[in-house]
Write a protein that holds these residues in place. Structure first.
Motif, PDB file in Angstrom:
ATOM      1  N   GLU A  96       0.992  -1.224   0.006  1.00  0.00           N
ATOM      2  CA  GLU A  96      -0.136  -0.044   0.046  1.00  0.00           C
ATOM      3  C   GLU A  96       0.797   1.313   0.056  1.00  0.00           C
ATOM      4  N   GLY A  97       1.887   1.286   1.035  1.00  0.00           N
ATOM      5  CA  GLY A  97       2.857   2.361   0.944  1.00  0.00           C
ATOM      6  C   GLY A  97       3.669   2.491  -0.425  1.00  0.00           C
ATOM      7  N   PHE A  98       4.116   1.211  -0.756  1.00  0.00           N
ATOM      8  CA  PHE A  98       5.172   1.322  -1.870  1.00  0.00           C
ATOM      9  C   PHE A  98       4.329   1.503  -3.025  1.00  0.00           C
ATOM     10  N   SER A  99       3.221   1.270  -3.403  1.00  0.00           N
ATOM     11  CA  SER A  99       2.476   1.877  -4.484  1.00  0.00           C
ATOM     12  C   SER A  99       2.216   3.400  -4.375  1.00  0.00           C
ATOM     13  N   SER A 100       1.931   3.901  -3.496  1.00  0.00           N
ATOM     14  CA  SER A 100       1.753   5.252  -3.315  1.00  0.00           C
ATOM     15  C   SER A 100       3.179   5.998  -3.698  1.00  0.00           C
ATOM     16  N   PHE A 101       4.182   5.484  -3.115  1.00  0.00           N
ATOM     17  CA  PHE A 101       5.546   6.121  -3.261  1.00  0.00           C
ATOM     18  C   PHE A 101       5.803   6.053  -4.923  1.00  0.00           C
ATOM     19  N   LEU A 102       5.430   4.982  -5.371  1.00  0.00           N
ATOM     20  CA  LEU A 102       5.885   4.917  -6.897  1.00  0.00           C
ATOM     21  C   LEU A 102       5.156   5.860  -7.915  1.00  0.00           C
TER      22      LEU A 102
ATOM     23  N   ALA B  39       5.878  -8.851  -8.400  1.00  0.00           N
ATOM     24  CA  ALA B  39       5.791  -7.617  -7.890  1.00  0.00           C
ATOM     25  C   ALA B  39       5.269  -6.415  -8.492  1.00  0.00           C
ATOM     26  N   LEU B  40       5.439  -6.343  -9.803  1.00  0.00           N
ATOM     27  CA  LEU B  40       4.687  -5.240 -10.445  1.00  0.00           C
ATOM     28  C   LEU B  40       3.343  -5.238 -10.616  1.00  0.00           C
ATOM     29  N   GLU B  41       2.690  -6.561 -10.668  1.00  0.00           N
ATOM     30  CA  GLU B  41       1.298  -6.694 -10.631  1.00  0.00           C
ATOM     31  C   GLU B  41       0.746  -6.497  -9.458  1.00  0.00           C
ATOM     32  N   CYS B  42       1.372  -6.663  -8.166  1.00  0.00           N
ATOM     33  CA  CYS B  42       1.011  -6.461  -6.862  1.00  0.00           C
ATOM     34  C   CYS B  42       0.881  -4.848  -6.772  1.00  0.00           C
ATOM     35  N   VAL B  43       1.738  -4.087  -7.213  1.00  0.00           N
ATOM     36  CA  VAL B  43       2.026  -2.670  -7.299  1.00  0.00           C
ATOM     37  C   VAL B  43       0.579  -2.063  -7.882  1.00  0.00           C
ATOM     38  N   LEU B  44       0.389  -2.496  -9.172  1.00  0.00           N
ATOM     39  CA  LEU B  44      -0.594  -2.120  -9.790  1.00  0.00           C
ATOM     40  C   LEU B  44      -1.992  -2.425  -9.540  1.00  0.00           C
ATOM     41  N   GLU B  45      -2.149  -3.664  -8.908  1.00  0.00           N
ATOM     42  CA  GLU B  45      -3.419  -4.103  -8.304  1.00  0.00           C
ATOM     43  C   GLU B  45      -3.879  -3.149  -7.155  1.00  0.00           C
ATOM     44  N   ARG B  46      -2.880  -2.578  -6.441  1.00  0.00           N
ATOM     45  CA  ARG B  46      -3.195  -1.686  -5.256  1.00  0.00           C
ATOM     46  C   ARG B  46      -3.409  -0.149  -5.621  1.00  0.00           C
ATOM     47  N   LEU B  47      -3.489   0.086  -7.135  1.00  0.00           N
ATOM     48  CA  LEU B  47      -3.660   1.570  -7.453  1.00  0.00           C
ATOM     49  C   LEU B  47      -5.038   1.895  -7.612  1.00  0.00           C
ATOM     50  N   SER B  48      -5.311   2.970  -7.403  1.00  0.00           N
ATOM     51  CA  SER B  48      -6.817   3.491  -7.492  1.00  0.00           C
ATOM     52  C   SER B  48      -7.129   3.855  -9.012  1.00  0.00           C
ATOM     53  N   PRO B  49      -8.466   3.917  -9.470  1.00  0.00           N
ATOM     54  CA  PRO B  49      -8.447   4.369 -10.906  1.00  0.00           C
ATOM     55  C   PRO B  49      -7.764   5.577 -11.312  1.00  0.00           C
ATOM     56  N   ALA B  50      -7.576   6.709 -10.303  1.00  0.00           N
ATOM     57  CA  ALA B  50      -6.876   8.049 -10.567  1.00  0.00           C
ATOM     58  C   ALA B  50      -5.373   7.445 -10.803  1.00  0.00           C
ATOM     59  N   GLU B  51      -4.728   6.582  -9.804  1.00  0.00           N
ATOM     60  CA  GLU B  51      -3.421   6.174  -9.790  1.00  0.00           C
ATOM     61  C   GLU B  51      -2.928   5.397 -11.013  1.00  0.00           C
ATOM     62  N   LEU B  52      -3.914   4.489 -11.576  1.00  0.00           N
ATOM     63  CA  LEU B  52      -3.793   3.853 -12.489  1.00  0.00           C
ATOM     64  C   LEU B  52      -3.658   4.661 -13.861  1.00  0.00           C
ATOM     65  N   CYS B  53      -4.469   5.572 -14.061  1.00  0.00           N
ATOM     66  CA  CYS B  53      -4.441   6.533 -15.253  1.00  0.00           C
ATOM     67  C   CYS B  53      -3.096   7.391 -15.020  1.00  0.00           C
TER      68      CYS B  53
ATOM     69  N   ARG C 213       1.411   1.790 -20.115  1.00  0.00           N
ATOM     70  CA  ARG C 213       0.157   2.185 -20.494  1.00  0.00           C
ATOM     71  C   ARG C 213      -0.770   0.923 -20.930  1.00  0.00           C
ATOM     72  N   ASP C 214       0.024  -0.010 -21.463  1.00  0.00           N
ATOM     73  CA  ASP C 214      -0.802  -1.252 -21.618  1.00  0.00           C
ATOM     74  C   ASP C 214      -1.173  -2.110 -20.355  1.00  0.00           C
ATOM     75  N   ARG C 215      -0.215  -2.155 -19.529  1.00  0.00           N
ATOM     76  CA  ARG C 215      -0.346  -2.844 -18.511  1.00  0.00           C
ATOM     77  C   ARG C 215      -1.818  -2.253 -17.382  1.00  0.00           C
ATOM     78  N   CYS C 216      -1.651  -0.869 -17.417  1.00  0.00           N
ATOM     79  CA  CYS C 216      -2.443  -0.220 -16.491  1.00  0.00           C
ATOM     80  C   CYS C 216      -4.057  -0.216 -17.095  1.00  0.00           C
ATOM     81  N   ARG C 217      -4.222  -0.583 -18.413  1.00  0.00           N
ATOM     82  CA  ARG C 217      -5.562  -0.698 -19.051  1.00  0.00           C
ATOM     83  C   ARG C 217      -6.055  -2.045 -19.012  1.00  0.00           C
TER      84      ARG C 217
END
Length: 372
Positions: free
Chosen positions: A16-22, A73-87, A97-101
Motif C-alpha cells: 500500500e505504501g510502496f505503490s503510493s510512493f511509486l 511484484a509489479l502486478e502487486c503494485v498495479l493491483e493496489r492502485l486506485s483508478p486515478a493512480e492507474l491513469c 500504459r498497456d499494463r494499466c488498462r
C-alpha cells in the motif's frame, strides 16, 4: 539486507505504501527519497527500504525503472492502485500504459463501484454505445474539480481518444470492449444506462414501496444520478438520486412485458413478494412490495391455517390503511395472468423474495405513516 527486504515484502502494508510512493515518484519525474518527499501516509519502514534501494542504485550508477521489478511484484503494485493512480501511471510509458488498462485491473474497480446497479443488459448496451463511436469526450471536462474531473484532466489522458480522433496513432486507443473504457464511460455521465429506482419521483406518495425502470446518468460532481422515466403519455426526469435508491433489474423482463410467475404454487402467508403493477395498459410496469396474507375466514393460527392450499392468494400492501382499495388484492395460483381494470390498475407477474438483503431493503424504505 536480503532478509530485511524479504520480511518487509511479506507485509500487506508495504504494498500500500510502496505503490503510493511509486506514483509519487513518477509524477515527480525522479527518484529522490526524503522524509519530506515521501507520501504522508507511507510507513517509516517503507521509506527506509526505498532509501536503501536508492543507495544501491547510486552505487551501480544506473537510473532505476519500475519495469525492473519482477513481474509478480509489479502486478502487486498495479493491483493496489486506485483508478486515478492507474491513469497517472499509464502515462509513464507505452509498456505501463498497456499494463494499466488491463481488464483484470479495472474489473475490480468496476464491480466495487458499479456492480450493484449495472446488469448484463446495461453492460451490453454500453459496449454497443462505445462500439458505435460515441465515446465520451473526456478531454472536454478539464475544469471539473471533483475526483473524476481531476482524474480525467491529468496529462496521461492525452492518449485516451476515440479511434476517429487518433487515426494516426491506433496503438493509443482503448479497445471498444475494454473494461477501463466501460468504467470511464459510466463515470463521465455521458452514457445513460438502464437500472431501477426505488420510490421514484422523490418519494412521491403514489410511488411509495415501488421500484421502476429508468435510464440513469451519473453526476460525478454530486455523486448522484439523474433518472429518465418514460411512461405514456408524459416523460419525467428526476435528479439528485442517491446510490441507496438504485438497483440492477433482478429479472430480465422488460418493463412493458408481463413477467412469468414461477412461484405461485409455493406462496404461503408471510412470504415477501414483488408484483408488477401499472396504472393502465399504456404504461410500463413497476415492481411493488407486498406480503402474502391470510384468507378472510382464516384466523391466522399456524396449526389450522390452510391458506397455502387455497387456489386464491391474498396479497397485502400494508403501507395502506385497512379498508383502502389499495390495501389488498387477490390473484389465482393457476393460470395467473394480468388482472385488474382502469379504475384500480393492472396487476401482473409475481416474484418471490428469498434473499434477506432484498427484504431488508424494502423495510428500510418503509414510510413513516400509512396512506389511505
Amino acid at each position: 539486507m536480503k532478509s530485511e527486504v524479504k520480511m518487509m515484502l511479506s507485509g500487506a502494508w508495504f504494498w500500500e505504501g510502496f505503490s503510493s510512493f511509486l506514483v509519487s515518484w513518477f509524477n515527480k519525474g525522479r527518484f529522490s527519497v526524503s522524509m519530506i518527499q515521501a507520501p504522508l501516509n507511507m510507513r517509516l519502514e517503507t521509506v527506509i527500504l526505498c532509501s536503501k534501494v536508492q543507495e544501491i542504485v547510486e552505487e551501480d550508477g544506473e537510473e532505476p525503472s519500475l519495469l525492473d521489478l519482477p513481474e509478480l511484484a509489479l502486478e502487486c503494485v498495479l493491483e493496489r492502485l486506485s483508478p486515478a493512480e492507474l491513469c497517472s501511471m499509464a502515462g509513464v510509458c507505452n509498456s505501463l500504459r498497456d499494463r494499466c488498462r488491463s481488464d483484470h485491473l479495472w474489473e475490480k474497480h468496476l464491480k466495487h463501484k458499479w456492480g450493484r446497479v449495472i446488469c448484463e443488459a446495461a453492460s451490453k448496451e454500453l459496449q454497443c454505445h462505445i462500439a458505435s463511436g460515441k465515446k465520451p469526450s473526456l478531454l472536454d471536462q478539464r475544469n471539473q474539480k471533483v475526483f473524476f474531473g481531476s482524474l480525467i484532466s491529468m496529462w496521461p489522458f492525452s492518449w485516451y481518444k476515440p479511434k476517429c480522433e487518433s487515426v494516426n496513432k491506433p496503438t493509443t486507443c482503448l479497445p471498444v470492449d475494454s473494461i477501463m473504457d466501460l468504467y470511464l464511460s459510466l463515470e463521465s455521465g455521458k452514457f445513460w444506462f438502464p437500472a431501477q429506482v426505488y420510490n421514484r419521483e422523490n418519494g412521491d406518495v403514489g410511488f411509495m414501496l415501488s421500484c421502476y425502470d429508468a435510464q440513469l446518468s451519473y453526476d460525478s460532481k454530486t455523486d448522484t444520478f439523474q433518472a429518465w422515466y418514460s411512461p405514456f403519455p408524459r416523460r419525467s426526469i428526476e435528479e439528485s438520486i442517491h446510490w441507496d435508491r438504485l438497483r440492477a433489474p433482478p429479472v430480465g423482463t422488460p418493463a412493458n412485458v408481463l413477467h412469468t410467475s414461477d412461484c405461485l404454487n409455493d406462496l404461503k402467508p408471510g412470504d415477501h413478494i414483488e408484483i408488477q403493477w401499472r396504472k393502465s395498459r399504456e404504461f410500463p410496469y413497476g415492481w411493488w412490495y407486498a406480503v402474502v396474507g391470510h384468507q378472510e375466514l382464516c384466523d391466522g393460527n399456524e396449526n389450522r391455517c390452510l391458506c397455502r392450499y387455497n387456489e386464491k392468494v391474498v396479497l397485502e400492501f400494508s403501507q395502506y390503511t385497512p379498508g383502502s382499495r389499495w390495501r389488498q388484492t387477490i390473484v389465482n395460483r393457476k393460470g395467473h395472468r394480468e388482472v385488474g381494470n382502469e379504475a384500480g390498475g393492472f396487476y401482473g407477474g409475481i416474484r418471490k423474495l428469498s434473499e434477506e438483503e432484498e427484504i431488508s431493503k424494502w423495510k428500510q424504505l418503509w414510510p413513516k405513516q400509512i396512506f389511505d
